[in-house]
Design an enzyme around this catalytic site. Sequence first.
Site, PDB file in Angstrom:
ATOM      1  N   ASN A 145      64.609  62.747  17.259  1.00 58.61           N
ATOM      2  CA  ASN A 145      66.028  62.978  17.446  1.00 58.61           C
ATOM      3  C   ASN A 145      66.839  61.833  16.843  1.00 58.61           C
ATOM      4  O   ASN A 145      66.289  60.956  16.163  1.00 58.61           O
ATOM      5  CB  ASN A 145      66.356  63.222  18.910  1.00 58.61           C
ATOM      6  CG  ASN A 145      67.490  64.214  19.067  1.00 58.61           C
ATOM      7  OD1 ASN A 145      68.658  63.851  19.030  1.00 58.61           O
ATOM      8  ND2 ASN A 145      67.141  65.494  19.238  1.00 58.61           N
ATOM      9  N   ASP A 157      62.242  69.396  10.023  1.00 61.77           N
ATOM     10  CA  ASP A 157      62.194  69.855  11.414  1.00 61.77           C
ATOM     11  C   ASP A 157      61.910  71.343  11.510  1.00 61.77           C
ATOM     12  O   ASP A 157      61.607  71.843  12.595  1.00 61.77           O
ATOM     13  CB  ASP A 157      63.524  69.569  12.117  1.00 61.77           C
ATOM     14  CG  ASP A 157      63.807  68.086  12.250  1.00 61.77           C
ATOM     15  OD1 ASP A 157      62.882  67.342  12.599  1.00 61.77           O
ATOM     16  OD2 ASP A 157      64.958  67.672  11.997  1.00 61.77           O
ATOM     17  N   TRP A 160      69.698  65.168  26.648  1.00 60.22           N
ATOM     18  CA  TRP A 160      68.993  66.350  27.155  1.00 60.22           C
ATOM     19  C   TRP A 160      68.903  66.273  28.670  1.00 60.22           C
ATOM     20  O   TRP A 160      69.823  66.646  29.380  1.00 60.22           O
ATOM     21  CB  TRP A 160      67.629  66.405  26.484  1.00 60.22           C
ATOM     22  CG  TRP A 160      66.850  67.679  26.613  1.00 60.22           C
ATOM     23  CD1 TRP A 160      67.141  68.768  27.385  1.00 60.22           C
ATOM     24  CD2 TRP A 160      65.647  67.992  25.915  1.00 60.22           C
ATOM     25  NE1 TRP A 160      66.200  69.735  27.224  1.00 60.22           N
ATOM     26  CE2 TRP A 160      65.265  69.293  26.329  1.00 60.22           C
ATOM     27  CE3 TRP A 160      64.847  67.310  25.006  1.00 60.22           C
ATOM     28  CZ2 TRP A 160      64.114  69.916  25.841  1.00 60.22           C
ATOM     29  CZ3 TRP A 160      63.707  67.929  24.518  1.00 60.22           C
ATOM     30  CH2 TRP A 160      63.333  69.219  24.927  1.00 60.22           C
ATOM     31  N   LYS A 204      58.789  59.983  14.642  1.00 60.10           N
ATOM     32  CA  LYS A 204      58.940  61.082  13.692  1.00 60.10           C
ATOM     33  C   LYS A 204      58.774  60.535  12.276  1.00 60.10           C
ATOM     34  O   LYS A 204      59.307  59.470  11.942  1.00 60.10           O
ATOM     35  CB  LYS A 204      60.324  61.715  13.840  1.00 60.10           C
ATOM     36  CG  LYS A 204      60.722  62.675  12.731  1.00 60.10           C
ATOM     37  CD  LYS A 204      59.893  63.951  12.727  1.00 60.10           C
ATOM     38  CE  LYS A 204      60.372  64.902  11.622  1.00 60.10           C
ATOM     39  NZ  LYS A 204      59.623  66.160  11.592  1.00 60.10           N
ATOM     40  N   ASP A 232      55.873  73.251  21.842  1.00 58.57           N
ATOM     41  CA  ASP A 232      57.208  73.583  21.331  1.00 58.57           C
ATOM     42  C   ASP A 232      57.632  75.000  21.722  1.00 58.57           C
ATOM     43  O   ASP A 232      58.419  75.639  21.017  1.00 58.57           O
ATOM     44  CB  ASP A 232      57.255  73.415  19.806  1.00 58.57           C
ATOM     45  CG  ASP A 232      58.679  73.431  19.257  1.00 58.57           C
ATOM     46  OD1 ASP A 232      59.577  72.928  19.952  1.00 58.57           O
ATOM     47  OD2 ASP A 232      58.887  73.965  18.147  1.00 58.57           O
ATOM     48  N   TRP A 291      69.692  69.308  16.406  1.00 65.99           N
ATOM     49  CA  TRP A 291      68.453  68.536  16.274  1.00 65.99           C
ATOM     50  C   TRP A 291      67.685  68.889  15.004  1.00 65.99           C
ATOM     51  O   TRP A 291      66.720  68.207  14.645  1.00 65.99           O
ATOM     52  CB  TRP A 291      67.542  68.819  17.479  1.00 65.99           C
ATOM     53  CG  TRP A 291      67.273  70.293  17.646  1.00 65.99           C
ATOM     54  CD1 TRP A 291      67.996  71.186  18.390  1.00 65.99           C
ATOM     55  CD2 TRP A 291      66.233  71.068  17.022  1.00 65.99           C
ATOM     56  NE1 TRP A 291      67.477  72.461  18.265  1.00 65.99           N
ATOM     57  CE2 TRP A 291      66.393  72.405  17.435  1.00 65.99           C
ATOM     58  CE3 TRP A 291      65.195  70.743  16.154  1.00 65.99           C
ATOM     59  CZ2 TRP A 291      65.553  73.425  17.011  1.00 65.99           C
ATOM     60  CZ3 TRP A 291      64.343  71.761  15.723  1.00 65.99           C
ATOM     61  CH2 TRP A 291      64.531  73.087  16.163  1.00 65.99           C
ATOM     62  N   HIS A 341      65.274  63.158  25.037  1.00 68.42           N
ATOM     63  CA  HIS A 341      66.247  62.186  24.524  1.00 68.42           C
ATOM     64  C   HIS A 341      67.436  62.125  25.492  1.00 68.42           C
ATOM     65  O   HIS A 341      67.581  62.989  26.372  1.00 68.42           O
ATOM     66  CB  HIS A 341      66.688  62.556  23.106  1.00 68.42           C
ATOM     67  CG  HIS A 341      67.297  63.934  22.981  1.00 68.42           C
ATOM     68  ND1 HIS A 341      68.572  64.226  23.415  1.00 68.42           N
ATOM     69  CD2 HIS A 341      66.792  65.093  22.479  1.00 68.42           C
ATOM     70  CE1 HIS A 341      68.846  65.499  23.181  1.00 68.42           C
ATOM     71  NE2 HIS A 341      67.781  66.051  22.620  1.00 68.42           N
ATOM     72  N   TRP A 358      50.266  61.413  13.188  1.00 67.80           N
ATOM     73  CA  TRP A 358      50.332  62.618  14.029  1.00 67.80           C
ATOM     74  C   TRP A 358      49.035  63.411  13.932  1.00 67.80           C
ATOM     75  O   TRP A 358      48.517  63.656  12.835  1.00 67.80           O
ATOM     76  CB  TRP A 358      51.493  63.507  13.593  1.00 67.80           C
ATOM     77  CG  TRP A 358      52.839  62.979  13.992  1.00 67.80           C
ATOM     78  CD1 TRP A 358      53.465  61.872  13.515  1.00 67.80           C
ATOM     79  CD2 TRP A 358      53.722  63.563  14.955  1.00 67.80           C
ATOM     80  NE1 TRP A 358      54.683  61.715  14.114  1.00 67.80           N
ATOM     81  CE2 TRP A 358      54.877  62.735  15.003  1.00 67.80           C
ATOM     82  CE3 TRP A 358      53.659  64.689  15.779  1.00 67.80           C
ATOM     83  CZ2 TRP A 358      55.953  63.018  15.851  1.00 67.80           C
ATOM     84  CZ3 TRP A 358      54.731  64.966  16.617  1.00 67.80           C
ATOM     85  CH2 TRP A 358      55.858  64.145  16.653  1.00 67.80           C
ATOM     86  N   ASP A 410      57.773  66.607  23.676  1.00 67.32           N
ATOM     87  CA  ASP A 410      58.329  67.817  24.301  1.00 67.32           C
ATOM     88  C   ASP A 410      57.443  68.407  25.393  1.00 67.32           C
ATOM     89  O   ASP A 410      57.776  69.468  25.943  1.00 67.32           O
ATOM     90  CB  ASP A 410      58.629  68.910  23.265  1.00 67.32           C
ATOM     91  CG  ASP A 410      59.814  68.572  22.382  1.00 67.32           C
ATOM     92  OD1 ASP A 410      60.588  67.660  22.753  1.00 67.32           O
ATOM     93  OD2 ASP A 410      59.971  69.197  21.320  1.00 67.32           O
TER      94      ASP A 410
END
Length: 392
Positions: free
Chosen positions: A230, A347, A203, A341, A115, A313, A200, A77, A153
């Site tokens: 997720n 989270d 959603w 992830k 986010d 989540w 996901h 990341w 996101d």
Amino acid sequence: MRRASAWLAALSLGLAALCLTPATPAAADETVDRGASLYVPDANPDAYRQVRDLLRAGQFRDAAGIVAMVNTPQAVWYGDQSPAEVERLARGVVRDAAREGAVPVFALYNVPGRDCSNYSGGGASNTAEYKAWIDAVARGVRGHGAMVILEPDSLALLPADCGQDDAQGTLTTARYAEVDYAVDQLEPLRGVRVYLDTGHPGWHSVNSIVPRLLRGGVARATGFYTNTSNYHTDDATSWYGKLISSCLAYVDGGGAAADCPNQWWPRTDAQSWIDANVHVPPSRMKHFVTDSSRNGRGTWTPPPGKYTDPQDWCNPPDRGLGARPTLRTGDPLQDARLWIKIPGESDGLCLRGTAGPEDPERGMVDPKAGDWFREQALELVRLADPPILGGR
């Protein structure tokens, strides 16, 4: 940092020889037709500290489980580095991966308004800054193969979705332009495959996410990804991916996204629709990847009526690692199952609608987003499905 990986590998072998049946080989041993494997990056330094503490406490099996978890291929990341730093780091990873004959997976997470300024808020200050950052990533990876998970996101959670935009939709328009720019800078690089955000399957419907993908430039990308960070099952995420890919092909042929089946249709009805309306070979359709890092037990069902905002989540309890990453999915549309992830990293501070500061499901203050979460790491290892370690 590669010395740390070598230390963990040696420790893993030693623990297995002492007390454990060896784990099933991870997907790093599985190859695609080019002979590639998936890259294993260095772990969060706090994972190493947890392993040492577990060994001192005589918890050898738990220590071996954490070792096996962090020695499994997972994403690298980037999001808070300067352009110069991200270029240097990315170049180091692709060179290291090339020496191992492996394909690195990069999760790029620096879009402005990231986010919706919540737990993982941050990102570039503006579009110009973001473009300079993407240019630096492109320089870093140029000449090497890589899979790019572009801005989790970014499309499923637009500025307009969280009340941060003006009446003209200025920030949302900018978001699409930023994602589109990243596609144009990265996808043309030899060996680089770019995948766009869909959230996901619990959603957005297929009908609502497909127009966002198109506006974000999916037509010029390899495809899209789903379930990042997720907990939805492999079956649910792969089906969602197939539906999205089929809808994109249908729209490309002149159809409307509103007419496509979504994930809540009966599967037999949806498959019949696809059979009747999509006649494009998989090689010409958009491909996808999924995240199985923490979905071994599926999604968490909060206690009914207990919380005003359950945040299902956010560090849900009693989850387990999912199936190992692989480039051999058996599905011509699914390029890979990945650990996007980083399992073991928090989270965020989950309050579930309470005043806090403790997470009421855990009776403790959760680490901030991205920090190592020892308790959750142990849960993921102990409840992994399939097991991360062999034996009982």
